[in-house]
Design an enzyme around this catalytic site. Structure first.
Site, PDB file in Angstrom:
ATOM      1  N   SER A   1       0.838  -1.208   0.000  1.00  0.00           N
ATOM      2  CA  SER A   1       0.000   0.000   0.000  1.00  0.00           C
ATOM      3  C   SER A   1       0.863   1.243   0.000  1.00  0.00           C
ATOM      4  CB  SER A   1      -0.864  -0.025   1.256  1.00  0.00           C
ATOM      5  OG  SER A   1      -1.424   1.236   1.495  1.00  0.00           O
TER       6      SER A   1
ATOM      7  N   TYR B   1      -1.436   0.327  10.365  1.00  0.00           N
ATOM      8  CA  TYR B   1      -1.684  -0.399   9.110  1.00  0.00           C
ATOM      9  C   TYR B   1      -0.469  -0.264   8.188  1.00  0.00           C
ATOM     10  CZ  TYR B   1      -3.657  -1.139   4.391  1.00  0.00           C
ATOM     11  OH  TYR B   1      -3.876  -1.553   3.098  1.00  0.00           O
TER      12      TYR B   1
ATOM     13  N   LYS C   1       2.313  -3.112   6.865  1.00  0.00           N
ATOM     14  CA  LYS C   1       2.606  -3.378   5.445  1.00  0.00           C
ATOM     15  C   LYS C   1       4.114  -3.242   5.184  1.00  0.00           C
ATOM     16  CE  LYS C   1      -1.505  -4.232   3.645  1.00  0.00           C
ATOM     17  NZ  LYS C   1      -1.861  -5.486   3.003  1.00  0.00           N
TER      18      LYS C   1
HETATM   19  N1  LIG Z   1      -8.862  -1.334  -1.271  1.00  0.00           N
HETATM   20  C1  LIG Z   1      -7.863  -0.475  -1.368  1.00  0.00           C
HETATM   21  O1  LIG Z   1      -8.035   0.704  -1.739  1.00  0.00           O
HETATM   22  C2  LIG Z   1      -6.454  -0.912  -1.053  1.00  0.00           C
HETATM   23  C3  LIG Z   1      -5.414   0.026  -1.162  1.00  0.00           C
HETATM   24  C4  LIG Z   1      -4.107  -0.397  -0.871  1.00  0.00           C
HETATM   25  C5  LIG Z   1      -3.861  -1.702  -0.509  1.00  0.00           C
HETATM   26  N2  LIG Z   1      -4.901  -2.572  -0.395  1.00  0.00           N
HETATM   27  C6  LIG Z   1      -4.599  -3.957   0.015  1.00  0.00           C
HETATM   28  O2  LIG Z   1      -5.214  -4.834  -0.918  1.00  0.00           O
HETATM   29  C7  LIG Z   1      -5.618  -6.038  -0.270  1.00  0.00           C
HETATM   30  C8  LIG Z   1      -7.075  -6.318  -0.568  1.00  0.00           C
HETATM   31  O3  LIG Z   1      -7.880  -5.222  -0.112  1.00  0.00           O
HETATM   32  P1  LIG Z   1      -9.465  -5.250  -0.303  1.00  0.00           P
HETATM   33  O4  LIG Z   1      -9.933  -3.853  -0.434  1.00  0.00           O
HETATM   34  O5  LIG Z   1      -9.790  -6.254  -1.346  1.00  0.00           O
HETATM   35  O6  LIG Z   1      -9.906  -5.791   1.139  1.00  0.00           O
HETATM   36  P2  LIG Z   1     -11.114  -6.788   1.497  1.00  0.00           P
HETATM   37  O7  LIG Z   1     -11.402  -6.591   2.951  1.00  0.00           O
HETATM   38  O8  LIG Z   1     -12.238  -6.618   0.533  1.00  0.00           O
HETATM   39  O9  LIG Z   1     -10.458  -8.221   1.258  1.00  0.00           O
HETATM   40  C9  LIG Z   1      -9.543  -8.781   2.163  1.00  0.00           C
HETATM   41  C10 LIG Z   1      -9.878 -10.251   2.311  1.00  0.00           C
HETATM   42  O10 LIG Z   1      -8.928 -10.847   3.199  1.00  0.00           O
HETATM   43  C11 LIG Z   1      -9.622 -11.757   4.049  1.00  0.00           C
HETATM   44  N3  LIG Z   1      -8.813 -11.907   5.273  1.00  0.00           N
HETATM   45  C12 LIG Z   1      -8.468 -10.956   6.175  1.00  0.00           C
HETATM   46  N4  LIG Z   1      -7.706 -11.494   7.146  1.00  0.00           N
HETATM   47  C13 LIG Z   1      -7.541 -12.818   6.846  1.00  0.00           C
HETATM   48  C14 LIG Z   1      -6.852 -13.886   7.454  1.00  0.00           C
HETATM   49  N5  LIG Z   1      -6.180 -13.708   8.590  1.00  0.00           N
HETATM   50  N6  LIG Z   1      -6.883 -15.091   6.872  1.00  0.00           N
HETATM   51  C15 LIG Z   1      -7.572 -15.295   5.719  1.00  0.00           C
HETATM   52  N7  LIG Z   1      -8.264 -14.318   5.092  1.00  0.00           N
HETATM   53  C16 LIG Z   1      -8.244 -13.078   5.647  1.00  0.00           C
HETATM   54  C17 LIG Z   1     -10.984 -11.088   4.281  1.00  0.00           C
HETATM   55  O11 LIG Z   1     -11.979 -12.015   4.694  1.00  0.00           O
HETATM   56  C18 LIG Z   1     -11.271 -10.509   2.896  1.00  0.00           C
HETATM   57  O12 LIG Z   1     -11.962 -11.408   2.074  1.00  0.00           O
HETATM   58  C19 LIG Z   1      -5.297  -5.847   1.209  1.00  0.00           C
HETATM   59  O13 LIG Z   1      -4.064  -6.460   1.476  1.00  0.00           O
HETATM   60  C20 LIG Z   1      -5.193  -4.340   1.348  1.00  0.00           C
HETATM   61  O14 LIG Z   1      -4.335  -3.997   2.420  1.00  0.00           O
HETATM   62  C21 LIG Z   1      -6.181  -2.221  -0.655  1.00  0.00           C
END
Ligand SMILES: NC(=O)c1ccc[n+]([C@@H]2O[C@H](COP(=O)([O-])OP(=O)(O)OC[C@H]3O[C@@H](n4cnc5c(N)ncnc54)[C@H](O)[C@@H]3O)[C@@H](O)[C@H]2O)c1
Length: 325
Positions: free
Chosen positions: A117, A141, A145
């Site tokens: 991120s 957070y 990361k």
């Molecule tokens: N959405 C954004 O704008 C954004 C920006 C930067 C980085 N990210 C990163 O992208 C990734 C996905 O983000 P997203 O928006 O799809 O989030 P999301 O919450 O929609 O998806 C994350 C998934 O991980 C699963 N999860 C969490 N902890 C877990 C564990 N311990 N074991 C197994 N499964 C687990 C959750 O059930 C969920 O399905 C993350 O790593 C997030 O940090 C997202």
């Protein structure tokens, strides 16, 4: 055709990656504990329910599916929650990734692409932000990361892991065919929260801070379409397989949009009134976060296709109506 283990495949970005993998002829095996994800978003391959901190479960799933690579999306993602409960984030992101990397080493899975991120940069010295910007995360957070990326470097040395860390800026939009989209509860991201106002699910959107040093005084962020993120993951996997070692890439559009601009595009797209409240600045909000993604464009040949704000908001609006209409 290869099998790829997709941790967090029941979430927003991971489900889009599963679709892209399946479309390219691969088998995405989702590994998710469903703590924040949705079974309904797992449409393009099998679902294995499990936690990334559960070593025995991971060992069994890796042995059963023998993936060529792992795409690691599983993570808690709420900055405010991480401030309230930093240990939870340390365990989930750092402890969970460590467990996953150990299981991969034993199963001899040598390639991983992870979701990092722009939060690793904190408040950058220079915008647009290149990968050379130093790491100064300003919340737990972002700290987690950063530590996760260090674990990748260590695993490269210890086990010859080939890795790519993709540092997304703000994921936006939804699947163009309406098969997946953003589905977070509670929702903290700006676009779906403004769409909530358009749908009548919320009364108004609060703009936190109108006196930032940006063109209209509101915070500027870089919104990258989730389908373009998914495409970058497939390219990163190929890159890691061909080159080994490790590399980080920023994924963004290189153009920022302010909070007011987002609200204006939602008004134009939905043709609905959007009531706005003005609130104080939020602690820890950085005025502008915009990616310099030239490394991803040059090295991965990545070229965002749907990452203009109008397309992102139109796709997100269609999904929002499907989900809550
Ligand atoms: N959405 C954004 O704008 C954004 C920006 C930067 C980085 N990210 C990163 O992208 C990734 C996905 O983000 P997203 O928006 O799809 O989030 P999301 O919450 O929609 O998806 C994350 C998934 O991980 C699963 N999860 C969490 N902890 C877990 C564990 N311990 N074991 C197994 N499964 C687990 C959750 O059930 C969920 O399905 C993350 O790593 C997030 O940090 C997202």
């Amino acid at each position: 055709m290869a099998t790829v283990l997709v941790t967090g495949g029941a979430g927003y970005v991971g489900s889009h990656a599963c679709k892209a993998l399946a479309k390219a002829g691969h088998v995405p095996v989702t590994y998710d504990n469903l703590c924040r994800g949705h079974r309904e978003l797992v449409k393009w391959g099998p679902l294995e329910i499990g936690d990334i901190s559960d070593r025995a479960r991971l060992d069994a799933v890796l042995a059963a599916h023998k993936p060529e690579a792992v795409m690691h999306f599983a993570s808690l993602i709420e900055v405010n929650e991480s401030v309230a409960n930093p240990d939870l984030y340390e365990r989930n992101i750092v402890g969970g990734t460590q467990c996953l990397l150990e299981a991969m080493a034993v199963a001899r899975v040598k390639i991983i692409v992870v979701s990092s991120s722009c939060a690793v940069y904190g408040t950058p010295l220079k915008v647009p932000i290149t990968e050379d910007e130093s790491w100064k995360p300003i919340n737990p957070y972002g700290v987690s990361k950063m530590k996760m990326e260090r674990l990748l470097q260590a695993a490269e040395k210890d086990h010859g892991l080939a890795w790519v860390a993709l540092r997304y800026f703000n994921a936006a939009g939804a699947d163009a065919d309406g098969e997946s989209g953003e589905w977070h509860t509670p929702e903290s991201h700006l676009i779906p929260r403004v769409l909530d106002v358009a749908m009548g699910r919320a009364k108004a959107i609060t703009i936190n801070g109108t006196d930032y040093p940006t063109p209209d005084g509101t915070c500027v962020r870089d919104y990258i379409h989730v389908a373009d993120l998914a495409d970058a993951h497939l390219r990163a996997w190929r890159y890691a397989a061909d080159n080994g070692g490790g590399m980080a890439f920023n994924l963004g559009t290189s153009t920022g949009s302010s909070v007011r601009e987002v609200i204006d595009v939602v008004r134009a797209t939905t043709k609905r009134d959007i009531a706005v409240d003005i609130g104080p600045r939020r602690e820890g909000d950085t005025p502008a976060l915009v990616a310099d993604s030239s490394r991803a464009r040059k090295v991965l040949g990545w070229q965002p296709q749907r990452s203009d704000l109008a397309t992102e908001i139109a796709d997100a609006w269609a999904w929002h109506q499907h989900l809550y209409g």
